[in-house]
Scaffold this motif. Sequence first.
Motif, PDB file in Angstrom:
ATOM      1  N   ALA A 236      44.500  45.525  41.155  1.00 20.36           N
ATOM      2  CA  ALA A 236      43.962  45.896  39.848  1.00 20.36           C
ATOM      3  C   ALA A 236      42.445  46.041  39.897  1.00 20.36           C
ATOM      4  CB  ALA A 236      44.374  44.857  38.808  1.00 20.36           C
ATOM      5  N   ALA A 237      41.772  45.101  40.560  1.00 23.01           N
ATOM      6  CA  ALA A 237      40.310  45.142  40.633  1.00 23.01           C
ATOM      7  C   ALA A 237      39.830  46.389  41.360  1.00 23.01           C
ATOM      8  CB  ALA A 237      39.791  43.887  41.334  1.00 23.01           C
ATOM      9  N   ALA A 238      40.526  46.761  42.428  1.00 22.51           N
ATOM     10  CA  ALA A 238      40.125  47.947  43.197  1.00 22.51           C
ATOM     11  C   ALA A 238      40.253  49.212  42.365  1.00 22.51           C
ATOM     12  CB  ALA A 238      40.981  48.046  44.456  1.00 22.51           C
ATOM     13  N   LYS A 239      41.179  49.225  41.412  1.00 20.62           N
ATOM     14  CA  LYS A 239      41.403  50.422  40.593  1.00 20.62           C
ATOM     15  C   LYS A 239      40.623  50.370  39.279  1.00 20.62           C
ATOM     16  CE  LYS A 239      45.082  53.505  39.097  1.00 20.62           C
ATOM     17  NZ  LYS A 239      46.521  53.699  38.853  1.00 20.62           N
ATOM     18  N   GLY A 240      39.965  49.247  38.995  1.00 20.39           N
ATOM     19  CA  GLY A 240      39.240  49.118  37.744  1.00 20.39           C
ATOM     20  C   GLY A 240      40.145  48.835  36.560  1.00 20.39           C
ATOM     21  N   VAL A 241      41.271  48.151  36.810  1.00 23.72           N
ATOM     22  CA  VAL A 241      42.235  47.805  35.762  1.00 23.72           C
ATOM     23  C   VAL A 241      42.145  46.305  35.490  1.00 23.72           C
ATOM     24  CG1 VAL A 241      44.698  47.675  35.185  1.00 23.72           C
ATOM     25  CG2 VAL A 241      43.787  49.703  36.337  1.00 23.72           C
ATOM     26  N   GLU A 242      42.111  45.908  34.213  1.00 27.46           N
ATOM     27  CA  GLU A 242      42.082  44.493  33.859  1.00 27.46           C
ATOM     28  C   GLU A 242      43.472  43.896  34.037  1.00 27.46           C
ATOM     29  OE1 GLU A 242      41.197  41.557  30.032  1.00 27.46           O
ATOM     30  OE2 GLU A 242      40.970  43.739  29.852  1.00 27.46           O
ATOM     31  N   PHE A 243      43.565  42.773  34.730  1.00 24.86           N
ATOM     32  CA  PHE A 243      44.856  42.091  34.925  1.00 24.86           C
ATOM     33  C   PHE A 243      44.773  40.690  34.348  1.00 24.86           C
ATOM     34  CE2 PHE A 243      47.468  39.290  37.734  1.00 24.86           C
ATOM     35  CZ  PHE A 243      48.692  39.638  37.172  1.00 24.86           C
ATOM     36  N   LYS A 244      45.812  40.332  33.586  1.00 20.92           N
ATOM     37  CA  LYS A 244      45.806  39.040  32.907  1.00 20.92           C
ATOM     38  C   LYS A 244      47.196  38.429  32.933  1.00 20.92           C
ATOM     39  CE  LYS A 244      44.897  36.989  28.359  1.00 20.92           C
ATOM     40  NZ  LYS A 244      44.567  37.283  26.947  1.00 20.92           N
ATOM     41  N   GLU A 245      47.237  37.108  33.136  1.00 24.51           N
ATOM     42  CA  GLU A 245      48.491  36.351  33.063  1.00 24.51           C
ATOM     43  C   GLU A 245      48.368  35.315  31.954  1.00 24.51           C
ATOM     44  OE1 GLU A 245      50.189  36.251  37.637  1.00 24.51           O
ATOM     45  OE2 GLU A 245      48.920  34.623  36.937  1.00 24.51           O
ATOM     46  N   THR A 246      49.433  35.161  31.170  1.00 23.97           N
ATOM     47  CA  THR A 246      49.432  34.132  30.123  1.00 23.97           C
ATOM     48  C   THR A 246      50.751  33.377  30.164  1.00 23.97           C
ATOM     49  OG1 THR A 246      50.346  35.613  28.432  1.00 23.97           O
ATOM     50  CG2 THR A 246      47.948  35.525  28.635  1.00 23.97           C
ATOM     51  N   ILE A 247      50.681  32.094  29.790  1.00 24.73           N
ATOM     52  CA  ILE A 247      51.853  31.224  29.709  1.00 24.73           C
ATOM     53  C   ILE A 247      52.033  30.803  28.261  1.00 24.73           C
ATOM     54  CG2 ILE A 247      52.915  29.087  30.515  1.00 24.73           C
ATOM     55  CD1 ILE A 247      52.510  31.033  32.725  1.00 24.73           C
ATOM     56  N   GLN A 248      53.258  30.872  27.766  1.00 29.82           N
ATOM     57  CA  GLN A 248      53.522  30.489  26.379  1.00 29.82           C
ATOM     58  C   GLN A 248      54.765  29.605  26.323  1.00 29.82           C
ATOM     59  OE1 GLN A 248      53.832  34.075  24.079  1.00 29.82           O
ATOM     60  NE2 GLN A 248      51.700  34.664  24.398  1.00 29.82           N
ATOM     61  N   ALA A 249      54.597  28.392  25.800  1.00 31.26           N
ATOM     62  CA  ALA A 249      55.714  27.490  25.506  1.00 31.26           C
ATOM     63  C   ALA A 249      56.588  27.183  26.715  1.00 31.26           C
ATOM     64  CB  ALA A 249      56.577  28.067  24.380  1.00 31.26           C
ATOM     65  N   VAL A 250      55.985  27.116  27.898  1.00 28.89           N
ATOM     66  CA  VAL A 250      56.739  26.736  29.097  1.00 28.89           C
ATOM     67  C   VAL A 250      56.595  25.230  29.279  1.00 28.89           C
ATOM     68  CG1 VAL A 250      56.991  27.006  31.586  1.00 28.89           C
ATOM     69  CG2 VAL A 250      56.420  28.986  30.165  1.00 28.89           C
ATOM     70  N   GLU A 251      57.690  24.518  29.090  1.00 29.16           N
ATOM     71  CA  GLU A 251      57.647  23.062  29.131  1.00 29.16           C
ATOM     72  C   GLU A 251      57.850  22.504  30.535  1.00 29.16           C
ATOM     73  OE1 GLU A 251      60.509  21.643  26.379  1.00 29.16           O
ATOM     74  OE2 GLU A 251      59.578  22.586  24.620  1.00 29.16           O
TER      75      GLU A 251
END
Length: 811
Positions: free
Chosen positions: A386-401
């Motif tokens: 993603a960085a090489a192509k200029g694309v923003e990459f994001k990971e998120t976690i929600q309600a994982v117990e």
Amino acid sequence: MEQQEIEFKMTQSGSELEEDYGLLMKSMQVSVSKHLLDDAFTMIWANEFYYQLIGYPQEEYEELFHNRPDIYYQYHHYEEELIKISTAVVEAVNEGHSEYALITRMPVKGGAHRWVRMNGFFTQNVVKGCRISYTVITDVNDLVEMRLAQSITYNNIPGFVGKYLVKEHFHIKLLEANEQFASFLGLKDKSGSLDSIFQLNMEANREAIISQFSNIEKGEHIKFLAKMQNKEGNILWMQANGDCIDWVDGCPVYLVIYIDVTDVTELRQMQAKLETQAQQLRDALASAQKANSAKKDFLSRMSHEIRTPLNAIIGMTTIAAVHSSDTARVEDCLSKISYSSKHLLSIINDILDMSKIEEGKLTVDHKAFSLQQLMDSVTTIIYPQAAAKGVEFKETIQAVEEEEVIGDSMRVGQILINLLSNAVKFTPEGGAVTLKVRQTTDRKERMWLEFTVSDNGRGMSEEFLQHLYEPFEQEHERGINSGGTGLGMPITKNLVSLLEGTISVKSKVGKGTVFTVEIPFESVEKKRYLNYPSMDSLRVLVSDNDRDDCAYTSLLLKNLGIKAKEVFSGKDAVEEIRRTYKTKEEYDVCLIDWRMPDMDGIETTRQVRSIVGPDTLIIIITAYDYSSIEAEAWEAGANLFLAKPFFASSLYNSLLTATKPQRTSQDNSHFSTGNLLQGKKILLVEDNVLNLEIAVDLLEMAGAVVDCAQDGKEAVDYFVDKRGRECDVILMDIQMPVMDGYQAARIIRASDCANAQDIPIIAMTADAFQEDVAAALEAGMNAHIAKPFDTELLYNTLNKVLASGNTNVHV
């Protein structure tokens, strides 16, 4: 009058005669040339048509070939024709003839040739010691090619073909017959009208032929049943069909094709068989073409699959080398290298295990693994893309117990990497790709995780979505070519199904795509985190412009019994710190996101540190590789870095660093070896120096005493020596010079040493197929470990073998 004509001719000048001669030669379209009868057949002179025939102007011909036909023919690679001409000339001279003639191919400019008739005439004149000859060349290309084409056509028609001149009073002349017809009749040549067998057949079919005379006289189509007999008396009934193709002296020339109808049933069966064979050939060709295409696509796809984790391995190795003094950073790199290596090994195993590929059998692991490690490993592979192509990459976690679950981490990782790689590929520069993970309601005593991969890239059409999971399907609309193989989505769909999960997609052209994957996992016993009193009393400020991430972090802190406040910008964080500092309600910890729009994490850290001094713990949280800002962040006053998405354990450990700095260092041993290997003498047989060094270090780390041999013969010599009596186990490579591992194991077992039958022997080899395991056991070994081996598996196998005595161990 005649006398006047003679007088006129006598008055013509030499130039006029030469002009008349030239016009005559030009109108005849015949090449005339003069040659020396030397080895090169050197040309002295040629008329204009000679140069027109070969396509070279006279000046170019003389410059390139120096008037030497031998150079000309060799230049065009027509040496066979040159030999044919030379042979004809030599034979004519030797036999005392004054001329020669032949039909041959003459090369022309551009790489083609013309068929010509070549007539040569020898004179008694001598120049430079060589006789003079004249050669007349006539272009007969059209005639020869027509005859060749006619011959090929005749001889390739599946049946009898004859060409007849039909005259009055039943006078029929066979002009030509194809090879099949001539062979059946036993004709000496293909025009055999006077042959008795031909005449016999004409008489036998007189009535049938006469019945067609009204059509023959008008040159119309004829059709009749003919009875054909050869010299051996064999009779065939033939369906004759003829058409008029020419007229000679008012008489028609007919081309007649005969079809064998002796046994109609047999004919039909043969026709059906031929049609079946033709279809089989077409199917085989299509299958071969498809297989060839599939092979190329498969290899291309596998090249991509292999290079993806390999890129992560190389990148993490480089980072580890740069930060060799930072133990924590090196450990993080090595952890990611380990995961990527296992991912690469998993791909290689699938490629090499042909039984799985051919039968479509892929196994599923049911092992406990860390979701945190899985997410880190996916980030390690996707973020650089993603960085090489200029694309923003994001990971998120929600309600994982639950951070640790039971399932197949490799397959899940492959699914996510396939989807994310495609998302990055089809998202233009400046776009964004997001991976969200959340825990859904438990079903049937299993927990389900939902993985959502979204992008704002080019999207897909409704029509293409209907074929998305079909092999080799790609969308090439709008002038965009993905450059892929069309195998990624079918593989992903199959893997999801293999894991008993579901996959769905929503997409709009120009708006982006969202894939949703749900996969079931089994739960493991939840870890309980210690509630230190000092941690219970902590006050934490969370600063993150992503409100979902901010809320999730606050929830994790609340579950740990920690009070937290949320702010959504760097400016608000500085104001909150300044306010609480004045009121003596200081925060113990600040969690500050690196990428915030108004004031980034580094500047926020710098301003916060200027207010609170050295006591407050500041942790930079980021979804990106922080190596580029690490030095600047330390200088600004940061204490730690925490990579997003983080789970309760990683947050807990980071906070524990602040609250329990006096805790004892953790044991560096990652593997449970028990005490069975302590002091055990192991003979390690390995010819590769690097593999030998790695194995020795791992075994000595477990407390074993290691002796080494570099081939099977050295291992046998070691064992029959007194040292072999003290050895507890042998780790034996298979592919080695001098003597391989199988042979060495058999010799050891057959020796008269006291412990020959009892000493455990473990095969340690890159040959990892089931047949290799069987071969190792058949050679007298107790167990088999595939290279590159898993360290924990190595220890466990050694423990099992040593604990079970000389019995085979299933690994």
